[in-house]
Motif scaffolding. Structure first.
Motif: not given
Length: 238
Positions: A105, A158, A221-222, A224-226, A228-229, A235
């Motif tokens: 991602h 993203y 934030a985007k 970090v989100e990717q 995490k995926r 995390y």
């Protein structure tokens, strides 16, 4: 010597941001593919310039200058944001359609940022070398314009990965282009409004700084989100 200093001042912001996003990647992409991404960003500068000049002539006449808030807003969204982000997306698609390393991602963000900052670096050279007060221009663009292109690219990358890996709906596909165009257009509309009225220019500068802070928080934030995926174990809480 002065030319070298100016060139460094123009390129350094993009180089630092490229290094930042490269270090963020849990599984770094091959250098050859990252180089291709930068070259794509450089290559699209030329068609973007021709398209933007053509649109400005069509919309604002031979002089190509918007003289009202409505005009600068149209210039921001249609001439600048839509044209530049559309070519960046085309470059991203051409780069990733046969890329065997596009398998996580976060990769979408990495490649989009390398394309976006390849473009931003060349654009920045043009602006910095084009002004006598190049120091002021270089500092201002290092703090706002180049990081702006970085943030637009993070958002494009993203949503490109979301469409590719998660959601193949038309709505998800539309977001890949529309979200970067929206943020790019708002950024440019605020920045260009100062050319219409000096007082408005003073106010718009502070509005622009606030907008950039919020935009970069969203971009972070985007990122970090990717990550995490791709690496949920980083995390996990115990």
């Amino acid at each position: 010597m002065n030319i070298i200093i100016i060139l460094i001042a123009a390129l350094l912001p993009a180089i630092l941001l490229l290094y930042y996003i490269w270090k963020k990647d849990p599984q770094p992409e091959p250098g050859s593919w990252l180089a291709r991404a930068v070259l794509w960003g450089i290559a699209i500068c030329f068609p973007i310039t021709f398209v933007e000049l053509g649109l400005e002539t069509i919309l604002f006449g031979v002089d190509g200058e918007a003289t009202s808030i409505i005009g600068t807003t149209i210039d921001a969204f249609v001439v600048a944001a839509l044209t530049e982000e559309a070519f960046k997306l085309l470059a991203l698609w051409l780069l990733l359609r046969n890329n065997p390393f596009f398998d996580e991602h976060f990769d979408g963000i990495v490649y989009a940022v390398f394309i976006g900052l390849g473009f931003a670096a060349i654009e920045n050279i043009g602006y910095v070398f084009g002004e006598e007060e190049w120091v002021t221009v270089a500092i201002t663009r290092a703090l706002l314009a180049v990081p702006g292109h970085y943030a637009f690219a993070v958002l494009m990358g993203y949503y490109y990965s979301i469409y590719h890996f998660v959601d193949h709906s038309p709505k998800a596909a539309a977001r890949v282009l529309l979200i970067p165009v929206l943020f790019h257009g708002v950024y440019d509309a605020i920045a260009m409004s100062g050319t219409v009225n000096p007082v408005l220019g003073g106010i718009s500068f502070f509005v622009l700084v606030y907008f950039c802070i919020k935009m970069h928080k969203l971009a972070k934030a985007k990122i970090v989100e990717q990550i995490k995926r791709d690496r949920p174990e980083r995390y996990q809480t115990f």
